[in-house]
Design a protein around this motif. Structure first.
Motif, PDB file in Angstrom:
ATOM      1  N   UNK A 131      20.607   1.325   9.109  1.00  0.00           N
ATOM      2  CA  UNK A 131      19.337   1.623   8.838  1.00  0.00           C
ATOM      3  C   UNK A 131      19.404   2.153   7.287  1.00  0.00           C
ATOM      4  N   UNK A 132      20.120   3.124   6.880  1.00  0.00           N
ATOM      5  CA  UNK A 132      20.259   3.768   5.805  1.00  0.00           C
ATOM      6  C   UNK A 132      20.607   2.999   4.666  1.00  0.00           C
ATOM      7  N   UNK A 133      21.684   1.919   5.016  1.00  0.00           N
ATOM      8  CA  UNK A 133      21.972   1.129   3.888  1.00  0.00           C
ATOM      9  C   UNK A 133      21.215   0.237   3.582  1.00  0.00           C
ATOM     10  N   UNK A 134      20.122  -0.385   4.576  1.00  0.00           N
ATOM     11  CA  UNK A 134      18.819  -1.196   4.136  1.00  0.00           C
ATOM     12  C   UNK A 134      18.134  -0.539   3.117  1.00  0.00           C
ATOM     13  N   UNK A 135      17.843   0.813   3.441  1.00  0.00           N
ATOM     14  CA  UNK A 135      16.968   1.590   2.521  1.00  0.00           C
ATOM     15  C   UNK A 135      17.485   1.807   1.281  1.00  0.00           C
TER      16      UNK A 135
END
Lengths: 296, 169
Positions: free
Chosen positions: A172-176
């Motif tokens: 999720x963090x990487x997506x953002x």
């Protein structure tokens, strides 16, 4: 010249100190020839197959659960016969179905991450049922053996949960982070559409390697001991990803990229390991509840 | 498609320039040595097309600068690298086509034309890395006095060096 003074200072320093530029030919050639020298993977290398990050993370988690499930079945095979168990049949069936689903996902282009996670959860729940069924069977165990077994089971479940939660967090963090980095590259570096496409490929490969690294970390028996090494590794991955993004840019935009990064932009590309793990993961911590509290 | 990279020739031709460039960016001698090595290893990992000496040198400086950025980022010392835009081009002009070798050699010759006190002041500053107040104390001067002394000495050396380079010495 704007940087004149800096250059002269360096020249004075060399002339007065007697230092001379070193001869690095032998060392560069020696390091370049060694397997771990110049052969480190580069950010420009495309992944062997283009799998979505969610699918890839699901594969890692599924492979962990599959290996636990298969190991469990193998252990039971060699254990004293405990009688026919519907729970075991159900587990074997779920494992086979999950294996088939992993193969299908690797071949297809569809985003089946939700279904894969559902499979992972089903297998995990089947393991729990097998656990429960076995634990109810009468066994002549000493108190110490019972305590050890329960502790092992608890640790295995906690480890699995930590891995899943951690991988979810990283994805999720990487997506953002990816969207934020690409937006910055568009606005401040002025990348072209083609460069954006290439940069996204680099960032996707980076995400894959992040989840690999996190998964391997959680699978290690004594993972706390490896925490500093994993932290270093994550920082290295960020630096390589930054280099990889830079490499797809045209020369003038590379300079703009350097300045953009030097001014403190670049988000997770510049942040080392901190964005990918709670500090507790790299300290002495094994409590799932504490992890979940951090998550909230 | 790039030609085969003759890494040995590349290192020999450019190592001094990259080392000096990194020193000019603020690296210690030891750090500059490590990062120079990393620069050439990086180039071995990602071969590039060598079109001319000048463009090769420019590319190597970019790689070296980026290696330094990554190192400073890890160390949390990014502030030291602020406002470095255009530094590679200016270095190319300063170092000329010999990686700065001619300039340093000329400087060593010009040092012989300094007065004793000027030489001592700059020696304490650049070889011993002493702060100005210590230099002032050693020479029996005020802080302002030693500042002026060193500025005059530096200007003298710069002019001498530029003369020698213009005359091809």
């Amino acid at each position: 010249m704007k940087h004149d003074e800096r250059f002269w200072d360096a020249a004075f320093s060399e002339a007065f100190s007697g230092e001379t530029p070193p001869d690095l030919v032998a060392r560069v050639l020696a390091r370049g020839a060694s397997p771990s020298g110049a052969a480190a993977p580069s950010g420009r290398r495309a992944p062997a197959r283009r799998t979505g990050l969610w699918r890839a993370a699901g594969v890692f988690a599924a492979s962990l659960v599959l290996s636990l499930g298969v190991g469990f079945l193998q252990a039971l095979w060699f254990a004293p016969a405990a009688g026919h168990s519907p729970a075991l049949d159900a587990l074997a069936g779920d494992l086979a179905a999950t294996e088939r689903r992993v193969d299908d996902l690797l071949k297809s282009e569809s985003a089946g991450e939700t279904a894969l996670w559902a499979s992972v959860v089903r297998v995990s729940q089947s393991l729990d049922r097998v656990n429960l069924a076995l634990s109810r069977q009468p066994k002549a165990e000493s108190l110490d053996e019972v305590v050890a077994r329960v502790a092992d089971q608890r640790e295995a479940k906690a480890s699995e949960l930590r891995l899943r939660k951690h991988v979810e967090h990283v994805l999720a963090r990487h997506q953002r982070e990816t969207e934020s980095i690409v937006a910055g590259l568009r606005e401040k570096v002025g990348i072209t559409q083609e460069e954006e496409k290439a940069a996204r490929a680099v960032l996707e490969a980076w995400g894959l390697r992040l989840t690999e690294s996190i998964s391997v970390y959680h699978r290690r028996r004594d993972h706390r001991r490896h925490a500093p090494e994993v932290r270093e590794g994550l920082a290295e991955l960020a630096a390589e990803a930054a280099m990889g993004v830079r490499a797809v840019l045209e020369a003038r935009r590379q300079l703009a990229f350097d300045d953009w990064m030097a001014q403190g932009h670049g988000g997770a590309l510049a942040q080392g390991a901190e964005r990918w793990a709670p500090p507790a993961v790299f300290n002495n911590w094994d409590d799932v509840d504490e992890y979940l509290a951090w998550q909230r | 498609m790039e030609q085969g990279l003759d890494i040995e020739s590349l290192v020999r031709a450019h190592q001094a320039d990259i080392w000096r460039f990194l020193r000019a960016l603020g690296c210690s001698a030891h750090e500059a040595e490590d990062l120079t090595q990393e620069t050439f290893l990086e180039v071995m990992r990602r071969p590039f097309e060598q079109r001319s000496e000048a463009s090769t040198a420019a590319y190597l400086r970019l790689v070296a600068k980026h290696r330094l950025f990554m190192e400073r980022r890890k160390q949390g010392r990014m502030k030291e690298l602020e406002a470095l835009e255009g530094i590679e081009e200016q270095w190319a002009e300063f170092a000329r086509d010999d990686g700065g070798e001619g300039r340093v050699e000329a400087l060593k010759q010009c040092m012989q034309g300094l007065e004793e006190r000027e030489l001592r002041a700059l020696d304490m500053r650049y070889r011993l890395n002493l702060p100005r107040e210590e230099i002032a104390r050693a020479l029996g001067l005020s802080d302002g006095g030693v500042k002026n002394l060193m500025e005059r000495a530096r200007d003298k050396l710069k002019q001498c060096v530029e003369r020698k380079l213009r005359n091809g010495n």
